[in-house]
Design an enzyme around this catalytic site. Structure first.
Site, PDB file in Angstrom:
ATOM      1  N   GLY A  46       0.788  -1.166  -0.010  1.00  0.00           N
ATOM      2  CA  GLY A  46       0.134   0.080   0.118  1.00  0.00           C
ATOM      3  C   GLY A  46       0.693   1.330   0.104  1.00  0.00           C
ATOM      4  CD  GLU A 101       1.818   2.333   7.703  1.00  0.00           C
ATOM      5  OE1 GLU A 101       1.789   1.939   6.382  1.00  0.00           O
ATOM      6  OE2 GLU A 101       1.906   1.400   8.595  1.00  0.00           O
ATOM      7  CG  ASP A 102      -0.898   2.527   3.460  1.00  0.00           C
ATOM      8  OD1 ASP A 102      -0.771   2.254   4.375  1.00  0.00           O
ATOM      9  OD2 ASP A 102      -1.289   1.527   2.672  1.00  0.00           O
ATOM     10  CG  ASP A 105      -7.645   1.105  10.396  1.00  0.00           C
ATOM     11  OD1 ASP A 105      -8.365   1.513  11.178  1.00  0.00           O
ATOM     12  OD2 ASP A 105      -8.087   0.689   9.368  1.00  0.00           O
ATOM     13  CE  LYS A 133      -9.629   3.868   7.690  1.00  0.00           C
ATOM     14  NZ  LYS A 133     -10.482   2.773   7.733  1.00  0.00           N
ATOM     15  NE  ARG A 167      -2.347  -3.201  -3.372  1.00  0.00           N
ATOM     16  CZ  ARG A 167      -2.037  -3.035  -2.407  1.00  0.00           C
ATOM     17  NH1 ARG A 167      -1.868  -1.967  -1.760  1.00  0.00           N
ATOM     18  NH2 ARG A 167      -2.313  -4.243  -1.367  1.00  0.00           N
TER      19      ARG A 167
END
Length: 180
Positions: A46, A101-102, A105, A133, A167
């Site tokens: 990701g 980091e994408d 979460d 998030k 993606r």
């Protein structure tokens, strides 16, 4: 694929502008390390797109390396069980390391990764996350660089996927619930 998106949160232009800003901030923050540069580490798959774009916006020597980590199994939520599937190729002891980091979460995987990388004694260890998030159950992780705060929704695009799809979307959007 576009019909599966309920709402676009961040456009291609929004993302490019924010990646430019993060790259400039890293360049400024690590200016004293101009000779040795930084090591960017991405967790496959990701974050690879974010890291590639970010690397081009950092005006310092940049070494890029990748890890593959599994923590999700077949579900949409993290299992909390982390396995390293591919480790770093580079030695990071004494080096300035930034994890690209994408999305942050739950933070379970990133917490494990940061402990693992810290045990290798880098000179410094920071996190640059494109998305964070807004969740109550998120692990306490300090991120030096945050692209955007986003709602606690199922997000896809710009490297983020559902079942290895989406993606390649140039924007970040909320996936319609009926799709997953």
């Amino acid at each position: 694929m576009h019909d599966d998106i309920a709402e676009i949160l961040f456009t291609e232009e929004d993302i490019a502008r924010r990646v430019d800003e993060i790259g400039a901030a890293i360049t400024k923050d690590y200016a004293d390390c101009a000779e040795e540069g930084v090591v960017l580490i991405s967790v496959l798959r990701g974050a690879a797109i974010f890291m590639a774009d970010l690397a081009r916006k950092i005006d310092l020597p940049v070494e890029m390396d990748y890890m593959a980590i599994s923590s999700y199994g077949n579900g949409a939520k993290s299992s909390g069980v982390v396995r390293i599937l591919k480790d770093l190729s580079s030695q990071i002891e004494g080096r300035h390391v930034i994890v690209a980091e994408d999305i942050l979460d739950s933070g379970l995987t990133l917490t494990y990764l940061l402990k693992n990388l810290a045990s290798r004694r880098p000179a410094s260890l920071e996190v640059a996350t494109l998305l964070r998030k807004r969740t109550r159950a998120q692990a306490k992780i300090d991120c030096a660089y945050v692209g955007f705060e986003c709602p606690d929704e199922f997000i896809v695009g710009y490297g983020l996927d559902f079942a290895e799809r989406y993606r390649n979307l140039p924007y970040i959007g909320i996936l319609k619930p009926e799709v997953y």
